[in-house]
Structures are given as structure tokens and as C-alpha cells.
Design a protein around this motif. Sequence first.
Motif, PDB file in Angstrom:
ATOM      1  N   ALA A  22       0.770  -1.187   0.039  1.00 59.73           N
ATOM      2  CA  ALA A  22      -0.098   0.054   0.017  1.00 59.73           C
ATOM      3  C   ALA A  22       0.903   1.216   0.134  1.00 59.73           C
ATOM      4  O   ALA A  22       0.641   2.476  -0.517  1.00 59.73           O
ATOM      5  CB  ALA A  22      -1.031  -0.075   1.262  1.00 59.73           C
ATOM      6  N   HIS A  23       2.093   1.116   0.642  1.00 64.87           N
ATOM      7  CA  HIS A  23       2.853   2.343   0.657  1.00 64.87           C
ATOM      8  C   HIS A  23       3.374   2.752  -0.798  1.00 64.87           C
ATOM      9  O   HIS A  23       4.056   3.849  -0.831  1.00 64.87           O
ATOM     10  CB  HIS A  23       3.912   2.353   1.570  1.00 64.87           C
ATOM     11  N   LEU A  24       3.302   1.894  -1.696  1.00 64.86           N
ATOM     12  CA  LEU A  24       3.841   2.134  -3.044  1.00 64.86           C
ATOM     13  C   LEU A  24       2.433   2.374  -3.970  1.00 64.86           C
ATOM     14  O   LEU A  24       2.488   2.589  -5.186  1.00 64.86           O
ATOM     15  CB  LEU A  24       4.387   1.041  -3.591  1.00 64.86           C
ATOM     16  N   GLY A  25       1.267   2.612  -3.379  1.00 63.58           N
ATOM     17  CA  GLY A  25       0.023   2.806  -4.016  1.00 63.58           C
ATOM     18  C   GLY A  25      -0.493   1.644  -4.487  1.00 63.58           C
ATOM     19  O   GLY A  25      -1.281   1.704  -5.525  1.00 63.58           O
ATOM     20  N   VAL A  26      -0.273   0.370  -4.031  1.00 60.16           N
ATOM     21  CA  VAL A  26      -0.667  -0.906  -4.663  1.00 60.16           C
ATOM     22  C   VAL A  26      -1.785  -1.453  -3.731  1.00 60.16           C
ATOM     23  O   VAL A  26      -1.379  -1.701  -2.542  1.00 60.16           O
ATOM     24  CB  VAL A  26       0.215  -2.005  -5.184  1.00 60.16           C
ATOM     25  N   PRO A  27      -3.052  -1.457  -4.040  1.00 61.60           N
ATOM     26  CA  PRO A  27      -3.953  -2.055  -3.415  1.00 61.60           C
ATOM     27  C   PRO A  27      -3.697  -3.516  -3.243  1.00 61.60           C
ATOM     28  O   PRO A  27      -3.148  -4.117  -3.948  1.00 61.60           O
ATOM     29  CB  PRO A  27      -5.371  -1.857  -4.030  1.00 61.60           C
ATOM     30  N   ARG A  28      -4.336  -4.064  -1.821  1.00 61.99           N
ATOM     31  CA  ARG A  28      -4.350  -5.386  -1.651  1.00 61.99           C
ATOM     32  C   ARG A  28      -4.958  -6.263  -2.651  1.00 61.99           C
ATOM     33  O   ARG A  28      -4.566  -7.438  -3.129  1.00 61.99           O
ATOM     34  CB  ARG A  28      -4.581  -5.818  -0.311  1.00 61.99           C
ATOM     35  N   SER A  29      -6.212  -5.825  -2.975  1.00 64.08           N
ATOM     36  CA  SER A  29      -7.177  -6.670  -3.703  1.00 64.08           C
ATOM     37  C   SER A  29      -7.423  -8.076  -3.282  1.00 64.08           C
ATOM     38  O   SER A  29      -7.279  -8.145  -1.893  1.00 64.08           O
ATOM     39  CB  SER A  29      -6.722  -6.791  -4.994  1.00 64.08           C
ATOM     40  N   GLY A  30      -7.514  -9.029  -4.023  1.00 61.20           N
ATOM     41  CA  GLY A  30      -7.675 -10.536  -3.329  1.00 61.20           C
ATOM     42  C   GLY A  30      -9.170 -10.777  -3.284  1.00 61.20           C
ATOM     43  O   GLY A  30     -10.359  -9.717  -3.585  1.00 61.20           O
TER      44      GLY A  30
END
Length: 281
Positions: A22-30
Amino acid sequence: MIEVIAPGPYATVQDLGRPGLAHLGVPRSGAADVHSLRLANRLVGNREDAAGVEVTFGMARLRFHGGAWVALAGAPAAARMGVPFWVPPGGELRLGAPEWGLRTYVAVRGGIAVEPVLGSRSTDSLSGLGPEPLRAGTLLPVGGAAVEEISVDLAPPPGPGPAVLRVLAGPRDDWFAPGALEALCGGPYVVSQDSNRVGVRLGGPELARARKGELPSEGMVTGAVQVPPSGQPIVFLADHPPTGGYPVIAVVREADLPVAAQLRPGDEVRFSTRPTRRRRT
């Protein structure tokens, strides 16, 4: 290979997502309902994090070019829920419309082996990471994620329980007028047709603000109950953005996120701050 004959209204490949980015702007999703995906994987002897198919509102058809052990969990959209069963080579799995709930999970022994992106095979509907949503003609390879023998005959699926989401207050409850949290828990709210994997949009008692303007964007978690200027809450699900600027009045407890994931348009839901225990499946 598994061939998608019909994906139903919406179907994607999902595992347990992309945590820690998340700190890189990537959501967890799943998977939106992680309990159901884990259960389906256990039934066919897979690791719990193996990728399966998340089918929204049923009506999907999958053809198995080779025979496979399959298990279904989540919204009941077929007669054989919660039990491992064999689909012979050339056989077809058909799902109807679920009796209740929204999302049905299809686990295949060995797991769905599409190419991972950033460590996950999940489709993220917000960022576009991962494989595209399934469509007629999509071919899904089956991998080697099975780690145990199939040893469970049946995991009886629970019936529909009360749609109550237990919440913790805050972190921005001070942005709301006195009594707003009580109004949230007074309900009921009705699920909007605009809901999706990003969040459950609700209509009901308006949650009045005590402050004007908006917050600078800050980190968001799954289950955050964000309130836009309309005063109508949104419960963030698996594909929510990593940040947001609307204040969060409360956060849904992790154990109740599967309940939120199974809400469908027109359902009524209530919120509660009472820490009652919920039966897990």
C-alpha cells in the motif's frame, strides 16, 4: 485447462491479494470474502492462498478439458456447495443465481495458475493489475497448488445470517456531528446498485458533518466506512484505493468483512458497536 463458456455478470481470478504494498500505491485486492475462498481451497486440498474463481451473482459456466476436483463456497449457486466433487474430462460446471449472497468461489485442486503480478494472481478492478475479468473463451490453466489429500467429505454451508456489521469508532469520528455514530448504528441502510468490489455503497440515515471541507488523502484499510459529502456511507472492500480524502467514521471488524462482501443490491444492513461474537465458517 478450464474454458470459460459464460462468466455470468462478473467473474475474476482471486487469491489472497497483494499485502504489504500500500505504501507504493498498490491495493491489496484479493478475494472479497476470504473465508469462503479459504474454505473452498481446503476442501480440495489446496493451500489456502491458492487462486480460484470469484463469481458475482452466479450464472457462470466452466468447461474442464481435463478432469478435476472442485469445491464451491460462499453464495449458494449450485446443489453441491461445501463438498469436493469430481468433474470428468469435458464436463461442465454450471452455476445458477445464488439463493442469497453475492459471491461464489470455485476452487480447483491445484489452483488457477494464471501468471502472477506483484506476487498475486488476483484481478484488481480498480488499478487493473492482474488478469482481465473472465469472458467467454478465456482459458485458465490449472497448477500444482495442492498440498494435502482430500480428507473432508462435507463442510455444511451456513444459512444467511443477520446482516449486521460490527464496527470500531473512528479514526475520524470527530469530523461528524454529535450523534452521527449513533445514527450509523440506528439504520437500517440499503445496499445500492452502484456497489462493487471497491466498496458497498449504502443509502439510509444521513451522517452529518461537524467540519467543512475535506481531509488531505490518507491511508485507507479494508472495512473503512468512508462518508462523502452526501452523508451516505461507503464500506470499502478488497479493491479499495490505498488512500482517500473523505473522513472515516468507523471501521468494520475483520471478522465481518465476509458479511459485507456478500451483500447485494437491495439488501438491508445494520451497523453495531457491540463486540458480540460471530460464528465463523
